[in-house]
Design an enzyme around this catalytic site. Structure first.
Site, PDB file in Angstrom:
ATOM      1  N   TYR A 141       0.829  -1.212   0.000  1.00  0.00           N
ATOM      2  CA  TYR A 141       0.000   0.000   0.000  1.00  0.00           C
ATOM      3  C   TYR A 141       0.865   1.266   0.000  1.00  0.00           C
ATOM      4  O   TYR A 141       0.426   2.315  -0.445  1.00  0.00           O
ATOM      5  CB  TYR A 141      -0.890   0.035   1.249  1.00  0.00           C
ATOM      6  CG  TYR A 141      -2.232  -0.628   1.106  1.00  0.00           C
ATOM      7  CD1 TYR A 141      -2.353  -1.922   0.617  1.00  0.00           C
ATOM      8  CD2 TYR A 141      -3.394   0.041   1.476  1.00  0.00           C
ATOM      9  CE1 TYR A 141      -3.588  -2.530   0.513  1.00  0.00           C
ATOM     10  CE2 TYR A 141      -4.640  -0.561   1.375  1.00  0.00           C
ATOM     11  CZ  TYR A 141      -4.729  -1.841   0.899  1.00  0.00           C
ATOM     12  OH  TYR A 141      -5.962  -2.432   0.807  1.00  0.00           O
ATOM     13  N   LYS A 192       3.233 -15.223   1.583  1.00  0.00           N
ATOM     14  CA  LYS A 192       3.402 -15.907   0.294  1.00  0.00           C
ATOM     15  C   LYS A 192       4.899 -16.151   0.145  1.00  0.00           C
ATOM     16  O   LYS A 192       5.541 -15.697  -0.807  1.00  0.00           O
ATOM     17  CB  LYS A 192       2.800 -15.057  -0.830  1.00  0.00           C
ATOM     18  CG  LYS A 192       2.703 -15.743  -2.172  1.00  0.00           C
ATOM     19  CD  LYS A 192       1.652 -16.841  -2.243  1.00  0.00           C
ATOM     20  CE  LYS A 192       1.762 -17.576  -3.581  1.00  0.00           C
ATOM     21  NZ  LYS A 192       0.851 -18.746  -3.669  1.00  0.00           N
ATOM     22  N   ASP A 225      -2.912 -18.110  -0.222  1.00  0.00           N
ATOM     23  CA  ASP A 225      -3.932 -18.778  -1.056  1.00  0.00           C
ATOM     24  C   ASP A 225      -4.592 -19.904  -0.261  1.00  0.00           C
ATOM     25  O   ASP A 225      -5.816 -20.074  -0.277  1.00  0.00           O
ATOM     26  CB  ASP A 225      -3.335 -19.275  -2.378  1.00  0.00           C
ATOM     27  CG  ASP A 225      -2.046 -20.062  -2.217  1.00  0.00           C
ATOM     28  OD1 ASP A 225      -1.436 -20.058  -1.123  1.00  0.00           O
ATOM     29  OD2 ASP A 225      -1.624 -20.698  -3.209  1.00  0.00           O
ATOM     30  N   ASP A 249      -6.297  -6.971   4.103  1.00  0.00           N
ATOM     31  CA  ASP A 249      -7.460  -6.310   3.503  1.00  0.00           C
ATOM     32  C   ASP A 249      -8.378  -7.370   2.898  1.00  0.00           C
ATOM     33  O   ASP A 249      -9.591  -7.382   3.124  1.00  0.00           O
ATOM     34  CB  ASP A 249      -6.966  -5.329   2.425  1.00  0.00           C
ATOM     35  CG  ASP A 249      -8.118  -4.620   1.734  1.00  0.00           C
ATOM     36  OD1 ASP A 249      -9.033  -4.159   2.441  1.00  0.00           O
ATOM     37  OD2 ASP A 249      -8.112  -4.547   0.485  1.00  0.00           O
ATOM     38  N   ASP A 253     -12.122  -9.100   4.608  1.00  0.00           N
ATOM     39  CA  ASP A 253     -13.417  -9.077   3.910  1.00  0.00           C
ATOM     40  C   ASP A 253     -13.964 -10.503   3.794  1.00  0.00           C
ATOM     41  O   ASP A 253     -15.155 -10.745   4.006  1.00  0.00           O
ATOM     42  CB  ASP A 253     -13.275  -8.499   2.491  1.00  0.00           C
ATOM     43  CG  ASP A 253     -13.583  -7.009   2.429  1.00  0.00           C
ATOM     44  OD1 ASP A 253     -13.252  -6.293   3.388  1.00  0.00           O
ATOM     45  OD2 ASP A 253     -14.143  -6.566   1.402  1.00  0.00           O
TER      46      ASP A 253
HETATM   47  C1  IPM Z   1     -10.315  -1.229   4.298  1.00  0.00           C
HETATM   48  C2  IPM Z   1     -10.626  -0.575   2.982  1.00  0.00           C
HETATM   49  C3  IPM Z   1      -9.486   0.372   2.623  1.00  0.00           C
HETATM   50  C4  IPM Z   1      -8.214  -0.441   2.507  1.00  0.00           C
HETATM   51  C5  IPM Z   1      -9.729   1.215   1.355  1.00  0.00           C
HETATM   52  C6  IPM Z   1     -11.014   1.988   1.412  1.00  0.00           C
HETATM   53  C7  IPM Z   1      -8.572   2.120   1.057  1.00  0.00           C
HETATM   54  O1  IPM Z   1     -10.829  -1.547   2.009  1.00  0.00           O
HETATM   55  O2  IPM Z   1     -10.182  -0.495   5.302  1.00  0.00           O
HETATM   56  O3  IPM Z   1     -10.239  -2.445   4.341  1.00  0.00           O
HETATM   57  O4  IPM Z   1      -7.925  -1.008   1.447  1.00  0.00           O
HETATM   58  O5  IPM Z   1      -7.493  -0.528   3.502  1.00  0.00           O
HETATM   59 MG    MG Z   2     -10.905  -3.525   2.741  1.00  0.00          MG
END
Ligand code: IPM
Ligand code: MG
Length: 361
Positions: A141, A192, A225, A249, A253
């Site tokens: 990032y 990885k 993975d 990240d 999710d």
């Molecule tokens: C998160 C979001 C952010 C990230 C975005 C909005 C920049 O997806 O906080 O997980 O990638 O960190």
């Molecule tokens: Mg995110």
């Protein structure tokens, strides 16, 4: 002593969900003698519109002067055409970096009442309780060089850099081991290492730190993975997962869907001197302004703030119990609901949590 909170609602559904979290804080203030004051600031697209930058100086000054930050969400189609540094996401990355919030805690706990809201079988998700510890201010990032450049043959080349230094790996691994000591004592480090040198080095540093200082915690390693697959196959095997910015990240999710909705997941981002709390979901521009969003991730982020920064475990427990009670009562926002006709609004959900809190007094 008054607790000073910086409130950054942001974009999309951000203002709606933050408003419900504030209602909850106001109940703590009115009924539980919790002395709290709010100062509002702008971030993301809203900040760009108001002040020409997604993380303006006014917000920077505000958050440096508060005990903790509560953030809603940033982003939306309106700002997508802007150049990268002006986009809402750049504001979020800038505040994380500026406050040095290197450790991002994303707990995934399956609420028994929501077992049918998940797309996975109940027997797979029952009892899941995972803490993803994501590195938040380095890795791909932030690595340099990055960009898109012209090549002599007329093509372009887009590139980013994935890098981690010894100290960056050690400090996040430390947080993971310490979190595990307060939980079930297991850390799984995700990398990885079979392909990427930077994460091969990550594995080396985590292994060495473990041997030196955290031998009481059990440590395993997994390729990302495989981890993505194992999270769906058998999520109960995980206690603490520690990983890089990008992998964290993605995996957080994924892990959120074990709970039925990303609308349930809070997070804490902690540095040496500052802390920020936000739901892990985004700004959901498609439902912004419709009073349909799930405010529980933001309300649960307030609980994390009470526990980790404000040392009010008692109030954190009360807020979490109020959320459980509301779920027990069957209230569901649209994201959790099979039957949209019975879904409650964002503000009704927030009000119900407040009511449960008052009753629990
Ligand atoms: C998160 C979001 C952010 C990230 C975005 C909005 C920049 O997806 O906080 O997980 O990638 O960190
Ligand atoms: Mg995110």
């Amino acid at each position: 002593m008054t607790v000073n909170l910086a409130i950054l609602p942001g974009d999309g559904i951000g203002p709606e969900i933050v408003a419900e979290a504030i209602k909850v804080l106001n109940v703590l203030k009115a009924d539980f003698a919790f002395d709290v004051a709010y100062r509002y600031g702008v971030i993301g697209g809203a900040a760009y519109d108001a002040e020409g930058s997604p993380y303006p100086d006014s917000t920077r000054a505000l958050v440096h002067d508060c005990d903790a930050v509560l953030l809603g969400a940033v982003g939306g189609p309106k700002w997508e055409p802007l150049d990268k540094p002006s986009r809402p996401e750049a504001g979020l990355l800038a505040i994380r970096a500026d406050l040095g919030l290197f450790a991002n805690y994303r707990p995934t706990k399956v609420h028994p009442q929501l077992r049918d809201a998940s797309t996975l079988k109940p027997e797979v998700i029952d009892g899941v309780d995972i803490m993803v510890v994501r590195e938040l201010v380095s890795g791909i990032y932030f690595g340099q060089p990055r960009g898109v450049e012209e090549l002599p043959d007329g093509q372009k080349r887009g590139f980013n850099t994935l890098e981690y230094t010894t100290s960056e790996i050690e400090r996040i691994a430390r947080k993971a081991f310490e979190a595990a000591r307060l939980r079930r004592g297991q850390v799984c480090s995700i990398d990885k290492a079979n392909v990427l040198e930077s994460t091969e080095y990550w594995r080396t540093v985590v292994t060495e730190l473990h041997a030196k200082e955290y031998a009481d915690v059990s440590l395993s390693h997994m390729y990302v993975d495989n981890a993505a697959m194992q999270l769906i196959r058998n999520p109960k095997q995980f206690d603490v997962m520690v990983t890089t910015n990008l992998f964290g990240d993605i995996l957080s999710d994924e892990a959120s869907m074990l709970t039925g909705s990303i609308g349930m997941l809070p997070s804490a981002s902690i540095g040496e001197n500052f802390a920020m709390y936000e739901p892990i979901h985004g700004s959901a521009p498609d439902i912004a302004g419709e009073n349909k969003a799930n405010p529980l991730a933001t309300i649960l982020s307030v609980a994390m703030m009470l526990r980790y920064t404000l040392n009010r475990e008692d109030l954190a427990n009360r807020v979490e119990a109020a959320v459980e009670q509301v779920l027990d009562g069957g209230l569901r926002t649209a994201d959790l609901s099979a039957d949209l006709a019975t879904a409650v609004s964002c503000s009704d959900m927030g009000e119900a949590v407040c009511q449960a809190l008052r009753e629990g007094k």
